[in-house]
Design a protein around this motif. Structure first.
Motif, PDB file in Angstrom:
ATOM      1  N   LEU A  66       2.570 -16.597 -16.078  1.00  0.00           N
ATOM      2  CA  LEU A  66       3.274 -16.754 -17.350  1.00  0.00           C
ATOM      3  C   LEU A  66       3.660 -18.211 -17.564  1.00  0.00           C
ATOM      4  O   LEU A  66       3.397 -18.784 -18.617  1.00  0.00           O
ATOM      5  CB  LEU A  66       4.519 -15.867 -17.364  1.00  0.00           C
ATOM      6  CG  LEU A  66       5.375 -15.888 -18.622  1.00  0.00           C
ATOM      7  CD1 LEU A  66       4.625 -15.243 -19.785  1.00  0.00           C
ATOM      8  CD2 LEU A  66       6.689 -15.167 -18.375  1.00  0.00           C
ATOM      9  N   LYS A  67       4.240 -18.823 -16.562  1.00  0.00           N
ATOM     10  CA  LYS A  67       4.667 -20.223 -16.657  1.00  0.00           C
ATOM     11  C   LYS A  67       3.468 -21.133 -16.894  1.00  0.00           C
ATOM     12  O   LYS A  67       3.544 -22.066 -17.696  1.00  0.00           O
ATOM     13  CB  LYS A  67       5.399 -20.615 -15.366  1.00  0.00           C
ATOM     14  CG  LYS A  67       5.959 -21.994 -15.339  1.00  0.00           C
ATOM     15  CD  LYS A  67       7.249 -22.095 -16.085  1.00  0.00           C
ATOM     16  CE  LYS A  67       7.890 -23.448 -15.817  1.00  0.00           C
ATOM     17  NZ  LYS A  67       9.070 -23.656 -16.587  1.00  0.00           N
ATOM     18  N   ALA A  68       2.350 -20.853 -16.247  1.00  0.00           N
ATOM     19  CA  ALA A  68       1.147 -21.679 -16.400  1.00  0.00           C
ATOM     20  C   ALA A  68       0.534 -21.559 -17.794  1.00  0.00           C
ATOM     21  O   ALA A  68      -0.148 -22.475 -18.253  1.00  0.00           O
ATOM     22  CB  ALA A  68       0.119 -21.297 -15.339  1.00  0.00           C
ATOM     23  N   SER A  69       0.790 -20.444 -18.464  1.00  0.00           N
ATOM     24  CA  SER A  69       0.177 -20.233 -19.783  1.00  0.00           C
ATOM     25  C   SER A  69       0.935 -20.919 -20.913  1.00  0.00           C
ATOM     26  O   SER A  69       0.459 -20.937 -22.040  1.00  0.00           O
ATOM     27  CB  SER A  69       0.031 -18.734 -20.064  1.00  0.00           C
ATOM     28  OG  SER A  69       1.292 -18.124 -20.180  1.00  0.00           O
ATOM     29  N   TYR A  70       2.089 -21.495 -20.618  1.00  0.00           N
ATOM     30  CA  TYR A  70       2.883 -22.190 -21.638  1.00  0.00           C
ATOM     31  C   TYR A  70       3.158 -23.630 -21.194  1.00  0.00           C
ATOM     32  O   TYR A  70       3.551 -23.845 -20.054  1.00  0.00           O
ATOM     33  CB  TYR A  70       4.222 -21.488 -21.889  1.00  0.00           C
ATOM     34  CG  TYR A  70       4.062 -20.147 -22.540  1.00  0.00           C
ATOM     35  CD1 TYR A  70       3.838 -20.045 -23.900  1.00  0.00           C
ATOM     36  CD2 TYR A  70       4.114 -18.979 -21.780  1.00  0.00           C
ATOM     37  CE1 TYR A  70       3.668 -18.809 -24.507  1.00  0.00           C
ATOM     38  CE2 TYR A  70       3.943 -17.749 -22.380  1.00  0.00           C
ATOM     39  CZ  TYR A  70       3.724 -17.671 -23.728  1.00  0.00           C
ATOM     40  OH  TYR A  70       3.558 -16.456 -24.313  1.00  0.00           O
ATOM     41  N   SER A  71       2.942 -24.554 -22.087  1.00  0.00           N
ATOM     42  CA  SER A  71       3.262 -25.949 -21.783  1.00  0.00           C
ATOM     43  C   SER A  71       4.541 -26.335 -22.529  1.00  0.00           C
ATOM     44  O   SER A  71       4.526 -27.083 -23.497  1.00  0.00           O
ATOM     45  CB  SER A  71       2.098 -26.858 -22.187  1.00  0.00           C
ATOM     46  OG  SER A  71       1.859 -26.724 -23.565  1.00  0.00           O
ATOM     47  N   THR A  72       5.638 -25.756 -22.084  1.00  0.00           N
ATOM     48  CA  THR A  72       6.925 -26.016 -22.717  1.00  0.00           C
ATOM     49  C   THR A  72       8.012 -26.108 -21.651  1.00  0.00           C
ATOM     50  O   THR A  72       7.895 -25.498 -20.596  1.00  0.00           O
ATOM     51  CB  THR A  72       7.296 -24.905 -23.731  1.00  0.00           C
ATOM     52  OG1 THR A  72       8.563 -25.215 -24.305  1.00  0.00           O
ATOM     53  CG2 THR A  72       7.344 -23.546 -23.094  1.00  0.00           C
ATOM     54  N   ASN A  73       9.026 -26.887 -21.940  1.00  0.00           N
ATOM     55  CA  ASN A  73      10.158 -26.963 -21.026  1.00  0.00           C
ATOM     56  C   ASN A  73      11.230 -25.941 -21.409  1.00  0.00           C
ATOM     57  O   ASN A  73      12.311 -25.939 -20.842  1.00  0.00           O
ATOM     58  CB  ASN A  73      10.745 -28.376 -21.014  1.00  0.00           C
ATOM     59  CG  ASN A  73      11.263 -28.807 -22.369  1.00  0.00           C
ATOM     60  OD1 ASN A  73      11.071 -28.119 -23.367  1.00  0.00           O
ATOM     61  ND2 ASN A  73      11.931 -29.938 -22.411  1.00  0.00           N
ATOM     62  N   LYS A  74      10.942 -25.063 -22.342  1.00  0.00           N
ATOM     63  CA  LYS A  74      11.895 -24.050 -22.779  1.00  0.00           C
ATOM     64  C   LYS A  74      11.746 -22.731 -22.022  1.00  0.00           C
ATOM     65  O   LYS A  74      12.446 -21.774 -22.311  1.00  0.00           O
ATOM     66  CB  LYS A  74      11.766 -23.800 -24.277  1.00  0.00           C
ATOM     67  CG  LYS A  74      12.172 -25.022 -25.084  1.00  0.00           C
ATOM     68  CD  LYS A  74      12.305 -24.696 -26.539  1.00  0.00           C
ATOM     69  CE  LYS A  74      12.835 -25.907 -27.256  1.00  0.00           C
ATOM     70  NZ  LYS A  74      13.895 -25.559 -28.164  1.00  0.00           N
ATOM     71  N   LEU A  75      10.841 -22.706 -21.047  1.00  0.00           N
ATOM     72  CA  LEU A  75      10.629 -21.496 -20.247  1.00  0.00           C
ATOM     73  C   LEU A  75      10.981 -21.777 -18.798  1.00  0.00           C
ATOM     74  O   LEU A  75      10.431 -22.696 -18.186  1.00  0.00           O
ATOM     75  CB  LEU A  75       9.169 -21.034 -20.343  1.00  0.00           C
ATOM     76  CG  LEU A  75       8.778 -19.855 -19.472  1.00  0.00           C
ATOM     77  CD1 LEU A  75       9.569 -18.598 -19.841  1.00  0.00           C
ATOM     78  CD2 LEU A  75       7.275 -19.588 -19.586  1.00  0.00           C
ATOM     79  N   SER A  76      11.903 -20.999 -18.278  1.00  0.00           N
ATOM     80  CA  SER A  76      12.290 -21.087 -16.864  1.00  0.00           C
ATOM     81  C   SER A  76      11.991 -19.757 -16.201  1.00  0.00           C
ATOM     82  O   SER A  76      12.142 -18.704 -16.811  1.00  0.00           O
ATOM     83  CB  SER A  76      13.775 -21.388 -16.729  1.00  0.00           C
ATOM     84  OG  SER A  76      14.123 -22.574 -17.388  1.00  0.00           O
TER      85      SER A  76
END
Length: 77
Positions: A66-76
């Motif tokens: 999941l983390k790898a599929s988003y390039s955002t700093n809004k996901l922890s």
């Protein structure tokens, strides 16, 4: 369910209507079961509305994907 200001309308947990300009950029959301299914869709929806999301799941591999599929700093995770 409608709030008294009629900004957001939900039915069975699904966003039906949102007033123009209402963003979740100052909202923090914790999603359990975020690695798959409905939880993953909730993460996607919240991120698209610019919310800060903390994703939790029993499967560390699912969270890493999941983390790898988003390039955002809004996901922890």
């Amino acid at each position: 369910m409608k709030n008294e200001h009629n900004l957001v309308e939900f039915e069975n947990g699904i966003l039906l209507k949102r007033s123009v300009g209402l963003m979740l950029s100052k909202v923090h959301v914790i999603v359990t079961g975020a690695g798959a299914g409905i939880g993953k869709e909730i993460v996607t929806s919240c991120l698209s509305e610019r919310a800060h999301v903390v994703a939790c799941d029993i499967s560390e591999d699912s969270l890493n994907e999941l983390k790898a599929s988003y390039s955002t700093n809004k996901l922890s995770t």
